[in-house]
Each structure stands twice: as structure tokens, then as C-alpha cells.
Scaffold this motif. Structure first.
Motif, PDB file in Angstrom:
ATOM      1  N   PHE A  89      12.615  -7.179   7.108  1.00  0.00           N
ATOM      2  CA  PHE A  89      11.284  -6.576   7.726  1.00  0.00           C
ATOM      3  C   PHE A  89      11.588  -5.798   8.975  1.00  0.00           C
ATOM      4  CE2 PHE A  89       9.360  -9.222   4.811  1.00  0.00           C
ATOM      5  CZ  PHE A  89       8.159  -8.793   4.451  1.00  0.00           C
ATOM      6  N   GLY A  90      12.790  -5.686   9.364  1.00  0.00           N
ATOM      7  CA  GLY A  90      13.213  -4.748  10.550  1.00  0.00           C
ATOM      8  C   GLY A  90      13.919  -5.690  11.534  1.00  0.00           C
ATOM      9  N   ASN A  91      14.810  -4.976  12.296  1.00  0.00           N
ATOM     10  CA  ASN A  91      15.587  -5.542  13.356  1.00  0.00           C
ATOM     11  C   ASN A  91      15.103  -5.820  14.797  1.00  0.00           C
ATOM     12  OD1 ASN A  91      17.539  -5.915  11.468  1.00  0.00           O
ATOM     13  ND2 ASN A  91      18.437  -3.696  11.932  1.00  0.00           N
ATOM     14  N   SER A  92      13.583  -5.367  14.875  1.00  0.00           N
ATOM     15  CA  SER A  92      13.000  -5.530  15.981  1.00  0.00           C
ATOM     16  C   SER A  92      11.497  -6.018  15.625  1.00  0.00           C
ATOM     17  CB  SER A  92      13.138  -4.106  16.743  1.00  0.00           C
ATOM     18  OG  SER A  92      12.196  -3.146  16.016  1.00  0.00           O
ATOM     19  N   ALA A  93      10.760  -6.328  16.945  1.00  0.00           N
ATOM     20  CA  ALA A  93       9.362  -6.600  16.656  1.00  0.00           C
ATOM     21  C   ALA A  93       8.620  -5.597  16.223  1.00  0.00           C
ATOM     22  CB  ALA A  93       8.921  -7.249  18.030  1.00  0.00           C
ATOM     23  N   ARG A  94       8.850  -4.253  16.694  1.00  0.00           N
ATOM     24  CA  ARG A  94       8.056  -3.114  16.458  1.00  0.00           C
ATOM     25  C   ARG A  94       8.252  -2.623  14.979  1.00  0.00           C
ATOM     26  NH1 ARG A  94       3.821  -1.048  18.816  1.00  0.00           N
ATOM     27  NH2 ARG A  94       4.625  -0.733  20.673  1.00  0.00           N
ATOM     28  N   ALA A  95       9.708  -2.637  14.479  1.00  0.00           N
ATOM     29  CA  ALA A  95       9.881  -2.380  13.073  1.00  0.00           C
ATOM     30  C   ALA A  95       9.324  -3.511  12.072  1.00  0.00           C
ATOM     31  CB  ALA A  95      11.510  -2.377  13.057  1.00  0.00           C
ATOM     32  N   GLU A  96       9.166  -4.639  12.526  1.00  0.00           N
ATOM     33  CA  GLU A  96       8.694  -5.672  11.800  1.00  0.00           C
ATOM     34  C   GLU A  96       7.218  -5.246  11.639  1.00  0.00           C
ATOM     35  OE1 GLU A  96       8.195 -10.546  11.470  1.00  0.00           O
ATOM     36  OE2 GLU A  96       9.177  -9.548  13.315  1.00  0.00           O
ATOM     37  N   SER A  97       6.378  -5.155  12.633  1.00  0.00           N
ATOM     38  CA  SER A  97       4.969  -4.991  12.466  1.00  0.00           C
ATOM     39  C   SER A  97       4.656  -3.746  11.659  1.00  0.00           C
ATOM     40  CB  SER A  97       4.458  -4.980  14.015  1.00  0.00           C
ATOM     41  OG  SER A  97       4.877  -3.613  14.719  1.00  0.00           O
ATOM     42  N   ASN A  98       5.491  -2.567  11.849  1.00  0.00           N
ATOM     43  CA  ASN A  98       5.346  -1.427  10.969  1.00  0.00           C
ATOM     44  C   ASN A  98       5.521  -1.611   9.618  1.00  0.00           C
ATOM     45  OD1 ASN A  98       4.688   0.330  13.110  1.00  0.00           O
ATOM     46  ND2 ASN A  98       6.727   0.843  13.586  1.00  0.00           N
ATOM     47  N   SER A  99       6.517  -2.583   9.115  1.00  0.00           N
ATOM     48  CA  SER A  99       6.866  -3.077   7.749  1.00  0.00           C
ATOM     49  C   SER A  99       5.684  -3.760   7.156  1.00  0.00           C
ATOM     50  CB  SER A  99       8.129  -3.610   7.705  1.00  0.00           C
ATOM     51  OG  SER A  99       8.762  -3.857   6.392  1.00  0.00           O
ATOM     52  N   VAL A 100       5.245  -4.722   7.818  1.00  0.00           N
ATOM     53  CA  VAL A 100       4.120  -5.525   7.479  1.00  0.00           C
ATOM     54  C   VAL A 100       2.927  -4.545   7.185  1.00  0.00           C
ATOM     55  CG1 VAL A 100       2.572  -7.397   7.995  1.00  0.00           C
ATOM     56  CG2 VAL A 100       4.958  -7.513   8.505  1.00  0.00           C
ATOM     57  N   ALA A 101       2.720  -3.802   8.045  1.00  0.00           N
ATOM     58  CA  ALA A 101       1.375  -2.846   8.016  1.00  0.00           C
ATOM     59  C   ALA A 101       1.593  -1.992   6.618  1.00  0.00           C
ATOM     60  CB  ALA A 101       1.201  -1.931   9.264  1.00  0.00           C
ATOM     61  N   THR A 102       2.707  -1.106   6.609  1.00  0.00           N
ATOM     62  CA  THR A 102       3.136  -0.641   5.393  1.00  0.00           C
ATOM     63  C   THR A 102       2.910  -1.362   3.996  1.00  0.00           C
ATOM     64  OG1 THR A 102       4.399   0.803   6.821  1.00  0.00           O
ATOM     65  CG2 THR A 102       4.887   0.729   4.319  1.00  0.00           C
ATOM     66  N   PHE A 103       3.271  -2.712   3.998  1.00  0.00           N
ATOM     67  CA  PHE A 103       3.281  -3.447   2.710  1.00  0.00           C
ATOM     68  C   PHE A 103       1.700  -3.767   2.601  1.00  0.00           C
ATOM     69  CE2 PHE A 103       2.444  -8.221   2.389  1.00  0.00           C
ATOM     70  CZ  PHE A 103       2.717  -8.117   0.892  1.00  0.00           C
ATOM     71  N   LEU A 104       1.152  -3.914   3.724  1.00  0.00           N
ATOM     72  CA  LEU A 104      -0.600  -4.156   3.284  1.00  0.00           C
ATOM     73  C   LEU A 104      -1.208  -3.067   3.062  1.00  0.00           C
ATOM     74  CD1 LEU A 104      -1.214  -6.960   6.130  1.00  0.00           C
ATOM     75  CD2 LEU A 104      -0.731  -7.302   3.779  1.00  0.00           C
ATOM     76  N   ASN A 105      -0.608  -2.004   3.616  1.00  0.00           N
ATOM     77  CA  ASN A 105      -1.569  -0.732   3.225  1.00  0.00           C
ATOM     78  C   ASN A 105      -1.277  -0.213   1.923  1.00  0.00           C
ATOM     79  OD1 ASN A 105      -2.552  -0.668   6.012  1.00  0.00           O
ATOM     80  ND2 ASN A 105      -0.966   0.986   6.454  1.00  0.00           N
ATOM     81  N   ARG A 106       0.019  -0.510   1.404  1.00  0.00           N
ATOM     82  CA  ARG A 106       0.344  -0.266   0.133  1.00  0.00           C
ATOM     83  C   ARG A 106      -0.501  -0.992  -1.032  1.00  0.00           C
ATOM     84  NH1 ARG A 106       1.631   3.508  -3.446  1.00  0.00           N
ATOM     85  NH2 ARG A 106       3.081   2.703  -5.019  1.00  0.00           N
ATOM     86  N   ALA A 107      -0.784  -2.195  -0.509  1.00  0.00           N
ATOM     87  CA  ALA A 107      -1.589  -3.174  -1.626  1.00  0.00           C
ATOM     88  C   ALA A 107      -2.924  -2.952  -1.617  1.00  0.00           C
ATOM     89  CB  ALA A 107      -0.968  -4.719  -0.886  1.00  0.00           C
ATOM     90  N   VAL A 108      -3.501  -2.319  -0.646  1.00  0.00           N
ATOM     91  CA  VAL A 108      -5.022  -1.926  -0.938  1.00  0.00           C
ATOM     92  C   VAL A 108      -5.269  -1.141  -1.992  1.00  0.00           C
ATOM     93  CG1 VAL A 108      -6.958  -0.857   0.353  1.00  0.00           C
ATOM     94  CG2 VAL A 108      -5.323  -2.643   1.713  1.00  0.00           C
ATOM     95  N   PRO A 109      -4.911   0.017  -1.944  1.00  0.00           N
ATOM     96  CA  PRO A 109      -5.146   0.938  -3.046  1.00  0.00           C
ATOM     97  C   PRO A 109      -4.684   0.418  -4.635  1.00  0.00           C
ATOM     98  CG  PRO A 109      -3.369   1.800  -1.771  1.00  0.00           C
ATOM     99  CD  PRO A 109      -4.099   0.556  -1.159  1.00  0.00           C
ATOM    100  N   LEU A 110      -3.673  -0.554  -4.477  1.00  0.00           N
ATOM    101  CA  LEU A 110      -3.054  -0.934  -5.907  1.00  0.00           C
ATOM    102  C   LEU A 110      -4.262  -2.108  -6.188  1.00  0.00           C
ATOM    103  CD1 LEU A 110       0.573  -1.581  -5.094  1.00  0.00           C
ATOM    104  CD2 LEU A 110      -0.342   0.039  -6.741  1.00  0.00           C
ATOM    105  N   PHE A 111      -4.641  -2.700  -5.233  1.00  0.00           N
ATOM    106  CA  PHE A 111      -5.890  -3.765  -5.400  1.00  0.00           C
ATOM    107  C   PHE A 111      -7.083  -3.206  -6.123  1.00  0.00           C
ATOM    108  CE2 PHE A 111      -9.586  -6.278  -4.009  1.00  0.00           C
ATOM    109  CZ  PHE A 111      -9.271  -7.390  -4.658  1.00  0.00           C
ATOM    110  N   ILE A 112      -7.341  -2.148  -5.357  1.00  0.00           N
ATOM    111  CA  ILE A 112      -8.644  -1.338  -6.070  1.00  0.00           C
ATOM    112  C   ILE A 112      -8.543  -0.768  -7.230  1.00  0.00           C
ATOM    113  CG2 ILE A 112     -10.304   0.784  -5.570  1.00  0.00           C
ATOM    114  CD1 ILE A 112      -9.696   0.192  -2.370  1.00  0.00           C
TER     115      ILE A 112
END
Length: 380
Positions: free
Chosen positions: A47-70
Motif C-alpha cells: 500500500f505504499g512506502n509512506s503515510a501519504r502513499a498508503e492513504s492514497n492507495s486505500v482511498a483508490t481501493f475504496l473508490n474503485r469498489a463503490v461503482p463496482l458495488f452499484i
């Protein structure tokens, strides 16, 4: 153990076995491609080598799941009626461009602006799904054929609308064609504050965590209530299982076909809104495609249940997020597609096996119960 619990446990066990087998199959594919399954496993959870990269990666993951769920919810409504709405892809594309354009033509307070955009998207998606529904009930046209053909029409129509009547002004040096940008009141508030609650840095890419996640959760709850706890949901299921029997009990299967397809299309119309209202602020010529077809796999994997669809959407989003990390690990990104296809195929097989096993268990239990309740004749 109750029969319902038995079936649920068998379903969960079958899905878990299917996922494990899919991973094993893909490990073989990775070895054949010259990669290391262990490196691929580490890449999946990178999920990334820094705190910023980790939060970006988690947000990207959840954002991708939303339209797939709908998308999974939209397909599942049709499946409940034994209808294969393959047209979700076209329904959400035409709904997204119409909603984006309408939303850009006026300015109102944020709740009204966003509400109208959502209503337009749902209305356009539902009306576009009404076409194959009417063709089926009036002329017996198979919905698979009609919805596939309507997908091509919707995609071509969206391209025309974006190029001509719905096109916005292109800035100097801008290559993408877009609809006019939405006003600030048309953008859905983000959920970046959630990361601060957990002591993480808020994400900075692609608008952060899209607030439409809350709408998706509410939509899942509503669909669950409608399908599982209302007469409408029961009549849809009954009509799909046995139309003549439903007709004999006073249910009109043709009306149910129209209702199910329109509801499915209305939900499909919302698929593109998380991206438009959370990040882009317009419909562009590089708008995310293929979500409707992925929704079929998500619905199958989730057994057409909102909770199962949510887990399936998270799984597919997790796999999609790992494509970039796999390439950095010198592993073909196509491995993700192999995993997705293998999981869906194996889950379908596992579902059939578990259904048969559950049926045999229930038949055996019924036979034992019948044997206990049968009076024993005493010989004279």
C-alpha cells in the motif's frame, strides 16, 4: 442445525475454496510467465512506502469498489427476476453523460443540485432499460440480445453527444473532450476526514475518498429491504422462478419484468456518478468503461445479495488496485484478469455443488423426519 444455516455455511465454504483454487491456478500462471508467486503476493498488499502513499492507495481501493458495488446491485435486481440485464454498461454510460450535462446547465444549493443530478441519472438509466423490457413483454425479444445491441447504441450515442451537443469549451492545450464542468455545488463532499479519525494523512489524489460511498451504502440497504422484506421483492423472485405459477396467484409477470428492468436500469444509471461528482466534475472521453460487465461478475460472486456483492466489489477493487504494483514487480498485470475470471468460474461451479449438497442434506433430513412421524404397524 437449521437448513438455512447449513446452506449459508456451505455457500461461504464453497466461495472460500473457489478463491483459494483461483489463487493456486494463478500461481501456476505466474510461474509460467517467469515470475514469483511470493513476489506477487507481496505486491498485492503493498500500500505504499509512506503515510501519504498508503492513504492514497486505500482511498483508490475504496473508490474503485463503490461503482463496482452499484453495478453489482443493478445486475442482481435483474437476476432476481431471472433476467440477464447485460445492458448495464450502456445504461450507465448514457445516464452519466446526460446527468453531467444537465448538472452543468444550472446552479442551485448543493443538496438540490446533487439531488437533481442523481435523479436525472436514475431516470435516464431506467428509461433506457425500459426499451428491452417492452421488447421482451410485447414481442418476446430475448433481453440478452437486445441489451447487448443497445450497449453499442448507447456507447456510440454518448460519443456523439460528447463531441457535438454536450461538448464544453476546450481549454488551450487540452486534449480530452468533456461536458461543461459542474459548479462547485454539484460536487459531492469528500470523506477525507475519516482518515484523520484513524490518525492517517488525508489522501490527495483523485479527490480523495469519494463521498458517494455513503449513497452506495444507503442504496445497498434499500435494495436489501426491497428485495428481502417487501411484497414487491417476493413477487419479483416468484415471477422469476415460475411465471405461470405467479400469474395463477394473481401476479402479472409482464409487469414484474418491466418493473425489474426499470429498477435495474435506474440503479445502473448511478454507476458513473461517484467518478463525476467525486473527482472529474464532468463526463470525459476517457471516462471509466467496463464497469457494467464487471458488475455481472460481482453479482455472481456475491450471490445477488447486497452483503455478498459488497464483499465481491471489495475483492475486485483490491485486485484492480494491485495491477500497478504487479508491473513494478515484473509480473504481468494480466494476472489480475486471470484471477478474476478464475474466481467467477470456480464460484459458479462451487455454487452448483453446494446447492446440490444442501438439497441432499435437506432431503435426507426430511426423510428422517417422515420416518419418525410414520406410525409403526403392530403385527397381530
Amino acid at each position: 442445525m437449521p437448513a438455512g444455516l447449513n446452506r449459508a455455511l456451505l455457500t461461504v465454504a464453497g466461495a472460500a475454496i473457489a478463491v483459494v483454487l483461483a489463487i493456486a491456478i494463478c500461481s501456476v500462471a505466474i510461474v509460467v510467465a517467469g515470475g514469483s508467486p511470493l513476489d506477487a503476493l507481496f505486491a498485492f498488499f503493498d500500500f505504499g512506502n509512506s503515510a501519504r502513499a498508503e492513504s492514497n492507495s486505500v482511498a483508490t481501493f475504496l473508490n474503485r469498489a463503490v461503482p463496482l458495488f452499484i453495478a453489482g446491485l443493478a445486475v442482481a435486481v435483474g437476476f432476481r427476476m431471472n433476467l440477464f440485464n447485460i445492458g448495464v454498461e450502456g445504461q450507465y454510460r448514457i445516464a452519466a453523460i446526460c446527468a453531467a450535462f444537465v448538472g452543468s446547465t444550472f446552479t442551485a444549493p448543493a443538496p438540490i443540485q446533487i439531488g437533481i443530478i442523481i435523479l436525472v441519472a436514475a431516470a435516464v438509466g431506467g428509461l433506457y432499460a425500459l426499451i428491452p423490457a417492452v421488447m421482451k413483454v410485447t414481442r418476446g425479444v430475448n433481453e440478452v440480445i437486445s441489451t447487448i445491441m443497445l450497449n453499442y447504441i448507447a456507447i456510440a450515442l454518448s460519443a456523439y453527444l460528447l463531441r457535438e451537443p454536450f461538448a464544453g469549451e476546450r481549454a488551450a492545450g487540452q486534449l480530452n473532450t468533456t461536458t461543461p464542468p459542474l459548479p462547485e455545488s454539484g460536487m459531492f463532499p469528500d470523506l477525507n476526514f475519516v482518515f484523520e479519525w484513524f490518525g492517517m494523512l488525508p489522501p490527495t489524489r483523485n479527490g480523495g475518498l469519494w463521498g458517494f460511498l455513503l449513497v452506495a451504502v444507503a442504496l445497498g440497504v434499500v435494495i436489501w429491504v426491497v428485495l428481502e422484506r417487501t411484497r414487491f421483492g417476493f413477487t419479483i423472485k416468484a415471477s422469476g422462478l415460475n411465471g405461470p405459477a405467479a400469474l395463477a396467484s394473481g401476479v402479472n409477470p409482464k409487469k414484474m419484468i418491466i418493473a425489474a428492468m426499470v429498477l435495474s436500469g435506474a440503479i445502473a444509471g448511478l454507476i458513473g456518478l461517484p467518478e463525476i461528482l467525486g473527482d472529474r466534475g464532468a463526463y470525459t472521453n476517457n471516462f471509466t468503461a467496463g464497469l457494467g460487465f464487471l458488475g455481472i461478475a460481482v453479482a455472481l460472486l456475491g450471490r445477488n445479495k447486497p452483503v455478498g456483492i459488497a464483499f465481491a466489489a471489495l475483492l475486485f477493487a483490491f485486485l484492480d488496485r494491485a495491477q500497478g504494483a504487479l508491473q513494478f514487480a515484473d509480473i504481468p498485470a494480466s494476472v489480475v484478469t486471470i484471477i478474476q475470471g478464475a474466481i467467477v468460474l470456480l464460484v459458479v461451479v462451487a455454487n452448483e455443488v453446494t446447492n446440490r449438497v444442501a438439497l441432499r442434506i435437506e432431503e435426507r433430513r426430511a426423510a428422517q423426519q417422515l420416518g419418525r412421524n410414520t406410525p409403526v404397524e403392530v403385527a397381530a
